[in-house]
Design a protein around this motif. Sequence first.
Motif, PDB file in Angstrom:
ATOM      1  N   VAL A  30       0.840  -1.211   0.000  1.00  0.00           N
ATOM      2  CA  VAL A  30       0.000   0.000   0.000  1.00  0.00           C
ATOM      3  C   VAL A  30       0.872   1.256   0.000  1.00  0.00           C
ATOM      4  CG1 VAL A  30      -1.773   1.261   1.270  1.00  0.00           C
ATOM      5  CG2 VAL A  30      -1.864  -1.241   1.140  1.00  0.00           C
ATOM      6  N   ALA A  31       1.909   1.238   0.815  1.00  0.00           N
ATOM      7  CA  ALA A  31       2.806   2.403   0.866  1.00  0.00           C
ATOM      8  C   ALA A  31       3.506   2.608  -0.470  1.00  0.00           C
ATOM      9  CB  ALA A  31       3.822   2.210   1.997  1.00  0.00           C
ATOM     10  N   TYR A  32       3.908   1.530  -1.099  1.00  0.00           N
ATOM     11  CA  TYR A  32       4.569   1.670  -2.394  1.00  0.00           C
ATOM     12  C   TYR A  32       3.612   2.224  -3.468  1.00  0.00           C
ATOM     13  CZ  TYR A  32       7.118   0.439  -6.619  1.00  0.00           C
ATOM     14  OH  TYR A  32       7.750   0.486  -7.833  1.00  0.00           O
ATOM     15  N   ALA A  33       2.367   1.707  -3.411  1.00  0.00           N
ATOM     16  CA  ALA A  33       1.383   2.214  -4.385  1.00  0.00           C
ATOM     17  C   ALA A  33       1.117   3.706  -4.172  1.00  0.00           C
ATOM     18  CB  ALA A  33       0.085   1.409  -4.278  1.00  0.00           C
ATOM     19  N   ASP A  34       1.039   4.133  -2.888  1.00  0.00           N
ATOM     20  CA  ASP A  34       0.847   5.555  -2.618  1.00  0.00           C
ATOM     21  C   ASP A  34       2.028   6.377  -3.134  1.00  0.00           C
ATOM     22  OD1 ASP A  34      -1.525   4.955  -1.445  1.00  0.00           O
ATOM     23  OD2 ASP A  34      -0.771   5.034   0.626  1.00  0.00           O
ATOM     24  N   PHE A  35       3.225   5.851  -2.978  1.00  0.00           N
ATOM     25  CA  PHE A  35       4.415   6.563  -3.446  1.00  0.00           C
ATOM     26  C   PHE A  35       4.412   6.702  -4.977  1.00  0.00           C
ATOM     27  CE2 PHE A  35       8.758   6.223  -5.118  1.00  0.00           C
ATOM     28  CZ  PHE A  35       9.280   7.418  -4.656  1.00  0.00           C
ATOM     29  N   VAL A  36       4.059   5.607  -5.647  1.00  0.00           N
ATOM     30  CA  VAL A  36       4.016   5.654  -7.112  1.00  0.00           C
ATOM     31  C   VAL A  36       2.935   6.628  -7.581  1.00  0.00           C
ATOM     32  CG1 VAL A  36       3.539   4.309  -9.187  1.00  0.00           C
ATOM     33  CG2 VAL A  36       4.966   3.343  -7.374  1.00  0.00           C
ATOM     34  N   THR A  37       1.787   6.622  -6.897  1.00  0.00           N
ATOM     35  CA  THR A  37       0.714   7.546  -7.272  1.00  0.00           C
ATOM     36  C   THR A  37       1.139   8.999  -7.068  1.00  0.00           C
ATOM     37  OG1 THR A  37      -0.923   5.878  -6.632  1.00  0.00           O
ATOM     38  CG2 THR A  37      -1.695   8.169  -6.854  1.00  0.00           C
TER      39      THR A  37
END
Length: 343
Positions: A30-37
Amino acid sequence: MAKGRGEGATIVIKREESGEGGHHGGAWKVAYADFVTAMMAFFLLMWLLNATTEEQRRGLADYFNPTNVMGRNSTGSGQPFGGRTPNESGEAASNASSVRVETGPRPVVFDLDEDDSDQPAAPVERRGGPKGDDEEATPARLQAARAEPGNSPGAGGSGADIAKASAEALREELERREREALDRLAEGIRAAVREDPALADLAKQLQVEQVPEGLRIQLLDAERQPMFALGGSAPSDRTRALMAKVAAVINRVPNAVAITGHTDATPFRPGARSNWDLSAERANATRRLLTDGGVAETRIRSVAGLAEREPMLPGDPQNPANRRVSVLLLRENPAAPGGNPTP
């Protein structure tokens, strides 16, 4: 150690953990997806800032800003309770129903005698008088009115008459102003010659007058005082000084200039030059004197020689006064045909 015959066998179960790591949960995804977004949003923001104009960026900002119906702007800073009102800026609760007092003209007081009686007003007796146009507009009179010039359809009517009268009044006013300006110019030329001691005796050879075409300035020959060499076009020193004075004065106005040369009726010897040549050469010499005095070449409308065809003194064609040059300042507002521009 061997167990006894009567004892049961001991079974030991040994479980070995696998060498791979166990399950640690999916929070990092989830944290990685937020970072990519966030990075994608940042990239899009930088691309929009580079690919749009200031006006487009302002439109995008207004689109994403919250709208406050009570505020004056779309930024939500309206502060309807105790702050600004929807109509004007500043700290005020409301101004929608405020009373504004302004000073106006003093009221008109009619000095009328008050009648305290309750009696009704007496009727006013009607007196006979001339009938108006509407009361006398019989069919016969209407037909006669239509038959009058200017009242028929397409004949111009009162509107055309008013426009024509206005145009005529404007033209007359422009002519009057130009006459006054040319009068002042003529007096300036006379004063410039009169106040110069070296040219004072030439005042009688200078003639300045208004004509229908404009202001005419003529330099005349006199007995034993020619403006040009006899039989030639070379101007004398006093002619040069006089034309310099004339050029300095006419430079005050923008009127176009027409120059004409004239001679007397004395003929040249057969085969020699003619009075046409002499008059044209003197007119061209006058043009050069004017341009040397500062008159722009673009103002020169024409340079012509008329020989002896328009004498100053028709009854005395040999008179020296017939030998002259004429400088005409043309009117910017020509007079009407048959009008007299001279006041």
